[in-house]
Design a protein around this motif. Structure first.
Motif, mmCIF file in Angstrom:
data_model
loop_
_atom_site.group_PDB
_atom_site.id
_atom_site.type_symbol
_atom_site.label_atom_id
_atom_site.label_comp_id
_atom_site.label_asym_id
_atom_site.label_seq_id
_atom_site.Cartn_x
_atom_site.Cartn_y
_atom_site.Cartn_z
ATOM 1 N N PRO A 185 0.827 -1.211 0.000
ATOM 2 C CA PRO A 185 0.000 0.000 0.000
ATOM 3 C C PRO A 185 0.861 1.260 0.000
ATOM 4 O O PRO A 185 1.934 1.295 0.604
ATOM 5 C CB PRO A 185 -0.803 -0.126 1.303
ATOM 6 C CG PRO A 185 -0.782 -1.588 1.637
ATOM 7 C CD PRO A 185 0.548 -2.096 1.147
ATOM 8 N N LEU A 186 0.394 2.284 -0.684
ATOM 9 C CA LEU A 186 1.141 3.535 -0.796
ATOM 10 C C LEU A 186 0.416 4.660 -0.077
ATOM 11 O O LEU A 186 -0.807 4.726 -0.077
ATOM 12 C CB LEU A 186 1.324 3.924 -2.273
ATOM 13 C CG LEU A 186 2.182 3.011 -3.146
ATOM 14 C CD1 LEU A 186 2.149 3.487 -4.593
ATOM 15 C CD2 LEU A 186 3.614 2.964 -2.645
ATOM 16 N N MET A 187 1.194 5.540 0.545
ATOM 17 C CA MET A 187 0.652 6.769 1.094
ATOM 18 C C MET A 187 0.621 7.818 -0.010
ATOM 19 O O MET A 187 1.401 7.765 -0.965
ATOM 20 C CB MET A 187 1.516 7.253 2.267
ATOM 21 C CG MET A 187 1.685 6.241 3.389
ATOM 22 S SD MET A 187 0.122 5.854 4.213
ATOM 23 C CE MET A 187 -0.200 7.427 5.015
ATOM 24 N N VAL A 188 -0.282 8.790 0.147
ATOM 25 C CA VAL A 188 -0.385 9.838 -0.858
ATOM 26 C C VAL A 188 0.950 10.536 -1.047
ATOM 27 O O VAL A 188 1.358 10.862 -2.172
ATOM 28 C CB VAL A 188 -1.488 10.849 -0.475
ATOM 29 C CG1 VAL A 188 -1.450 12.059 -1.400
ATOM 30 C CG2 VAL A 188 -2.858 10.192 -0.528
ATOM 31 N N ALA A 189 1.669 10.749 0.045
ATOM 32 C CA ALA A 189 2.962 11.446 -0.038
ATOM 33 C C ALA A 189 3.975 10.673 -0.864
ATOM 34 O O ALA A 189 4.885 11.259 -1.457
ATOM 35 C CB ALA A 189 3.505 11.693 1.367
ATOM 36 N N GLU A 190 3.821 9.326 -0.914
ATOM 37 C CA GLU A 190 4.734 8.511 -1.719
ATOM 38 C C GLU A 190 4.417 8.620 -3.205
ATOM 39 O O GLU A 190 5.262 8.337 -4.042
ATOM 40 C CB GLU A 190 4.638 7.046 -1.294
ATOM 41 C CG GLU A 190 5.104 6.762 0.120
ATOM 42 C CD GLU A 190 4.950 5.293 0.472
ATOM 43 O OE1 GLU A 190 5.882 4.519 0.174
ATOM 44 O OE2 GLU A 190 3.900 4.923 1.021
ATOM 45 N N ILE A 191 3.195 9.031 -3.517
ATOM 46 C CA ILE A 191 2.795 9.179 -4.914
ATOM 47 C C ILE A 191 3.104 10.581 -5.409
ATOM 48 O O ILE A 191 3.678 10.772 -6.477
ATOM 49 C CB ILE A 191 1.286 8.885 -5.066
ATOM 50 C CG1 ILE A 191 1.000 7.445 -4.654
ATOM 51 C CG2 ILE A 191 0.816 9.142 -6.499
ATOM 52 C CD1 ILE A 191 -0.447 7.136 -4.432
ATOM 53 N N ARG A 192 2.726 11.559 -4.595
ATOM 54 C CA ARG A 192 2.956 12.949 -4.961
ATOM 55 C C ARG A 192 3.423 13.676 -3.715
ATOM 56 O O ARG A 192 2.631 14.036 -2.841
ATOM 57 C CB ARG A 192 1.688 13.576 -5.516
ATOM 58 C CG ARG A 192 1.911 15.018 -5.914
ATOM 59 C CD ARG A 192 0.976 15.471 -7.006
ATOM 60 N NE ARG A 192 1.509 16.721 -7.559
ATOM 61 C CZ ARG A 192 1.409 17.098 -8.808
ATOM 62 N NH1 ARG A 192 0.802 16.326 -9.672
ATOM 63 N NH2 ARG A 192 1.910 18.232 -9.221
ATOM 64 N N GLY A 193 4.723 13.899 -3.612
ATOM 65 C CA GLY A 193 5.332 14.455 -2.408
ATOM 66 C C GLY A 193 4.822 15.822 -2.026
ATOM 67 O O GLY A 193 4.747 16.153 -0.832
ATOM 68 N N ASP A 194 4.429 16.648 -3.013
ATOM 69 C CA ASP A 194 4.000 18.004 -2.690
ATOM 70 C C ASP A 194 2.544 18.059 -2.222
ATOM 71 O O ASP A 194 2.048 19.116 -1.821
ATOM 72 C CB ASP A 194 4.174 18.936 -3.898
ATOM 73 C CG ASP A 194 3.419 18.463 -5.140
ATOM 74 O OD1 ASP A 194 2.583 17.542 -5.004
ATOM 75 O OD2 ASP A 194 3.660 19.011 -6.225
ATOM 76 N N GLY A 195 1.847 16.910 -2.299
ATOM 77 C CA GLY A 195 0.477 16.867 -1.813
ATOM 78 C C GLY A 195 -0.522 17.609 -2.667
ATOM 79 O O GLY A 195 -1.679 17.781 -2.279
ATOM 80 N N ALA A 196 -0.114 18.085 -3.834
ATOM 81 C CA ALA A 196 -1.006 18.862 -4.694
ATOM 82 C C ALA A 196 -2.011 17.962 -5.395
ATOM 83 O O ALA A 196 -1.680 16.853 -5.812
ATOM 84 C CB ALA A 196 -0.192 19.626 -5.731
#
Length: 588
Positions: A200-211
């Motif tokens: 499982p991936l965290m959102v931050a691992e997909i897009r670090g800037d959280g945008a």
């Protein structure tokens, strides 16, 4: 489905009325074969939600022109996604699109979106962790499938074969350099759906800037989809999850003025011209007509049928290779997906998977289409279940002037074959489950690989025992058939009738394949009575598996197909073929 041709490739447009579209960038090689039906169904659901959707093949892959030896493959694959966006906008009038990338497509889609202002969303389905991880996965698959079939006649000087599909050293290096996180970070804020098939991936691992709005979910039953094109199962829950997310991005209303002019489009190669076709009425039969370029073939054309659940491009792209080599020899061909397979529509009734006799009516529809296209008689070519369908369609329609059966596992269906098919599907999904558990454990190294290897061998051993028992049951049931009890084996009678009609039969079998037992069951030890029939030619392929993964096996089959056609008697049979007989398709 509307067939389109652009940028030296073939695509399939699912039309809808909406201001936003969907471009689907699929997988490569074996993963493409396993997922093509899933992505076709996803395009159906996108269109139902008001988003016109376009599926297509990467350059050198699937139905596209070229091959894997071309340089700059990764760059051209990325560019082809952009070309697909442009074509969808042109044909449907949409203002922007949502990009859906599956496996390899999930690595390429963010790169294709860079610098564009017409990408409104991004769905990444089962994305590899990185380009390096993807190349490692392909290497493991190559060792499992291709290594046992290595031959000095492969014809490939460099690179790696993965389930018969070639990846050059340059392409492997370019793939390993891809960085999904870096390519996503370079994009503006976009709605995203990420369906992971591993950790499982965290959102931050997909897009670090959280945008941007990022939805993360697990790709439920991914392993059941990707185990094998024939044994796999469509993950309906994942299909609905993706369709639901796409529907939230749909914009109602007319997309705008379309520029389609209704004319048939063609893909031109060095010695062939190909037209994607959709044969109606429902269920739609999708396929590709391949004709010799600039010449009229002396031989009758052939219709190439699905091998099991493999889409019409063929295992290891073998059907595409065969069609284009036949065109070089002056033979036209039509490669199709039967209803329920690949890109074609679903049958309106519930059917027996692969072996339903009602599929014969669909083959006859394809023969009808060929006759209207100027080909009054045809040959049929089928592998595995496709050989079964070709055999019975040839019996039913006198326009069939020659027959090629490759590794047939069934001539006459009964309950024992249904049980065998169930065993095969269970074996395929169990292997996928072992692979999933191995991935989930994160085990690496020789000890873990050895443990997984022993489990795989144990499963194969158990399956071999079951299959031997099933072979005994099939033989017993065949002997109990009333025709056999009276000394008249019905399969042998059918074959003699076909040969007596003047239809030459080419029977191709891989050394050690189970099809040899099926042939012996109906035609005596070593198939002696089959070989003795006038008009029957038998070919044995050494060092080849059931699906003809090895390059040398496919080359041998193509050469024999050309020889088997050869224009012999084609013109003389054309007039007689017009007197078409279409008896009941039920075996008797």
């Amino acid at each position: 489905m509307k067939p389109v041709v652009f940028a030296d490739t073939i695509g399939w447009l699912n039309e809808a009325v909406g201001k936003r579209g969907v471009v689907i960038a699929g997988a490569h090689g074996h993963e493409d074969l396993c997922s093509r039906r899933f992505l076709r169904l996803l395009s159906d659901r996108a269109a139902a939600a008001g988003l016109p959707a376009l599926l297509f093949d990467y350059p050198g892959c699937g139905n596209a022109a070229g091959d894997h030896s071309t340089t700059g493959q990764v760059e051209s694959w990325i560019a082809s996604i952009g070309a697909a966006i442009d074509r969808l906008k042109r044909d449907s009038g949409v203002a922007d699109v949502v990009l859906v990338g599956f496996r390899l497509g999930a690595l390429l889609a963010p790169l294709a979106a860079a610098g564009r202002n017409d990408v409104a969303g991004l769905a990444l389905l089962a994305p590899p962790a990185s380009g390096k991880a993807y190349v490692r996965e392909m290497t493991v698959m190559s060792r499992m499938i291709d290594a046992p079939l290595v031959s000095g006649e492969t014809g490939f000087a460099e690179g790696r074969e993965v389930a018969g599909f070639r990846l050059s050293d340059e392409t492997l290096a370019d793939l390993a350099a891809l960085d999904r996180r870096q390519s996503i970070a370079a994009l503006p804020s976009l709605p995203m759906l990420v369906a992971t098939n591993g950790k499982p991936l965290m959102v931050a691992e997909i897009r670090g800037d959280g945008a941007g709005e990022v939805s993360v979910t697990a790709f439920q039953d991914y392993h059941l989809l990707m185990c094998d094109p024939t044994a796999n199962r469509i993950p309906v829950a994942m299909l609905e999850r993706c369709a639901g997310w796409l529907s939230t991005l749909s914009i109602a209303g007319a997309g705008g003025t379309t520029l389609g002019n209704g004319r048939r489009e063609a893909l031109c190669g060095p010695h062939y011209i190909e037209e994607p076709v959709a044969i109606g009425p429902a269920p739609l039969i999708c396929g590709v007509l391949c004709r010799p370029l600039g010449r009229t073939g002396a031989a009758d054309p052939v219709i190439l049928l699905n091998a099991g659940g493999v889409p019409h491009v063929g295992w290891a792209r073998g059907t595409v290779e065969a069609a284009r080599e036949l065109a070089a020899a002056g033979v036209a061909s039509l490669r199709i997906d039967l209803p329920g397979l690949g890109l074609s529509g679903d049958p309106q009734e519930e059917r027996l998977f692969l072996y339903d006799m009602r599929a014969g009516a669909d083959i006859i529809r394809a023969i009808d289409w060929m006759e209207k296209a100027g080909f009054p008689s045809v040959g049929l070519v089928g592998t595995c279940s496709g050989a079964f369908q070709a055999f019975h369609a040839a019996r039913a329609d006198r326009r069939v002037c020659r027959l090629t059966m490759i590794n047939p596992l069934c001539f006459a269906w009964n309950s024992s074959y249904a049980l065998e098919l169930a065993v095969w599907k269970a074996y395929g999904t169990s292997r996928a489950g072992m692979g999933r558990n191995r991935q989930a454990d994160g085990a690496e190294g020789t000890a873990a690989e050895t443990d997984w290897g022993w489990k795989s061998l144990a499963a194969r051993g158990a399956r071999a025992l079951v299959r031997r028992a099933l072979e005994a049951v099939k033989s017993a049931l065949s002997l109990l058939n009333p025709a056999s009890l009276s000394g008249r084996g019905r399969v042998e009678r059918w074959m003699r009738d076909l040969c007596g009609r003047g239809v030459p039969v080419l029977m191709v079998t891989s050394e050690g394949d189970l099809s040899l037992e099926e042939i012996a069951r109906h035609f005596g030890p070593d198939g002696a009575r089959l070989a003795a029939m006038p008009g029957v030619t038998r070919v044995m392929l050494p060092n080849a598996d059931h699906t003809l993964t090895s390059h040398h096996a496919r080359r041998t089959v193509i050469a024999r197909l050309i020889e088997h056609g050869g224009g012999r008697g084609g013109a003389a049979r054309r007039g007689a073929a017009r007197a078409t007989a279409k008896p009941s398709l039920l075996a008797s």
